[in-house]
Design a protein around this motif. Structure first.
Motif, PDB file in Angstrom:
ATOM      1  N   TYR A 106      -3.688  18.831  14.793  1.00  0.00           N
ATOM      2  CA  TYR A 106      -3.313  17.757  13.866  1.00  0.00           C
ATOM      3  C   TYR A 106      -1.810  17.777  13.594  1.00  0.00           C
ATOM      4  O   TYR A 106      -1.161  16.728  13.533  1.00  0.00           O
ATOM      5  CB  TYR A 106      -4.090  17.924  12.564  1.00  0.00           C
ATOM      6  N   SER A 116      -8.474   9.749  14.195  1.00  0.00           N
ATOM      7  CA  SER A 116      -9.582  10.485  13.573  1.00  0.00           C
ATOM      8  C   SER A 116      -9.759  11.880  14.160  1.00  0.00           C
ATOM      9  O   SER A 116     -10.751  12.557  13.896  1.00  0.00           O
ATOM     10  CB  SER A 116     -10.889   9.709  13.731  1.00  0.00           C
ATOM     11  N   ILE A 194      -9.895  16.143   8.870  1.00  0.00           N
ATOM     12  CA  ILE A 194      -9.839  14.702   8.599  1.00  0.00           C
ATOM     13  C   ILE A 194     -10.598  14.335   7.326  1.00  0.00           C
ATOM     14  O   ILE A 194     -10.302  13.337   6.657  1.00  0.00           O
ATOM     15  CB  ILE A 194     -10.419  13.910   9.797  1.00  0.00           C
ATOM     16  N   LYS A 196     -13.934  13.761   7.321  1.00  0.00           N
ATOM     17  CA  LYS A 196     -14.930  12.762   7.714  1.00  0.00           C
ATOM     18  C   LYS A 196     -16.213  13.470   8.131  1.00  0.00           C
ATOM     19  O   LYS A 196     -16.259  14.135   9.164  1.00  0.00           O
ATOM     20  CB  LYS A 196     -14.400  11.902   8.864  1.00  0.00           C
TER      21      LYS A 196
END
Length: 271
Positions: A106, A116, A194, A196
């Motif tokens: 990241y 994502s 993330i 998610k």
């Protein structure tokens, strides 16, 4: 002296699992990043996961058994290859490694590229039940390959190539359904970074169910061993004899066995 050697061996194994899983996530997930100049193909992703799997297995298989996957660790637990305490610490090390690998990826990937971070998602035309089934079957073949490749009754050679091929096989088919996880740590690391977790349970239930089924098939049907119930319970609780720890380092005049034989039985059964 014995306790010190055991502590060092377990520490090395946990470090190996953490490092291997981190590298697996960094390179594998990194190959899925959508660079405008060169969008990733299914073949590219499959080959990358193949290569990074072979690399981390080759590096760590004589240190930790090269699980690099909570599903594989669960399969070894079900097959009475490792103790419950060892399995728990292995999974913890794998998840930490996955988060570290995803975090590093990241940080080094431009914001417009990482998006994502290749979090596993189920395709819109695929139902949750179908996704779980696909992940179950993909992980089933992977774990069967891991057992066959690390079983000293079958071969004493490095399992890196065959396990890498098994991972590539899963990606060549599974990407179209779920992005292909087969490894809860691979899904967990990017999801944490993330934030998610939609449908995240699929990438635990499917692989873990496939791992349990594969372990039962291999260890109780295809190649059953002779462990008694008492022996299995002793291994599960880590109550096997501490003297096994002295066998962690193979003797010079003895042939080296597979990681499952050397590390799992001599270290993790007493951890």
């Amino acid at each position: 002296m014995l306790g010190c050697r055991l502590c060092v061996a377990v520490s090395r194994a946990l470090l190996a699992e953490c490092l291997a899983t981190g590298l697996y996530v960094f390179f594998g997930v990194g190959s899925v990043m959508r660079w405008p100049a060169a969008l990733p193909s299914v073949l590219q992703v499959a080959i990358t996961f193949n290569l990074v799997t072979a690399m981390v297995v080759q590096v760590t298989w004589k240190v930790s058994g090269a699980h690099v996957n909570p599903a594989v660790t669960l399969a070894f637990l079900v097959g009475s290859k490792i103790s419950l305490p060892c399995a728990v610490t292995y999974v913890a090390a794998q998840l930490v490694g996955a988060i570290m690998g995803a975090a590093l990826l990241y940080r080094v990937t431009p914001g417009d590229i990482r998006e994502s971070l290749a979090v596993n998602v189920v395709q819109s035309s695929v139902s949750p039940g179908q996704a779980v089934t696909v992940e179950l079957v993909l992980t089933l073949q992977l774990v069967l390959c891991v057992f066959a490749s690390t079983d000293c009754r079958q071969t004493a050679a490095s399992p890196a190539t065959m396990i890498g091929i098994s991972v590539a096989l899963g990606h060549l088919m599974g990407i179209y359904f779920t992005g292909c996880s087969m490894n809860p740590a691979r899904s967990f690391g990017p999801a944490v970074i993330i934030g998610k977790f939609e449908g995240h349970w699929i990438f635990w239930v499917g692989p873990l169910a496939g791992a349990i089924l594969a372990s039962l098939i291999y260890n109780f049907i295809l190649f059953p061993d002779t462990k008694t119930l008492a022996q299995r319970l002793a291994i599960l609780t880590g109550a096997t004899k501490m003297e096994k720890a002295v066998e962690v380092e193979p003797q010079k005049n003895e042939p080296q066995s597979s990681p499952g034989d050397t590390q799992m039985e001599n270290v993790c059964q007493v951890a």
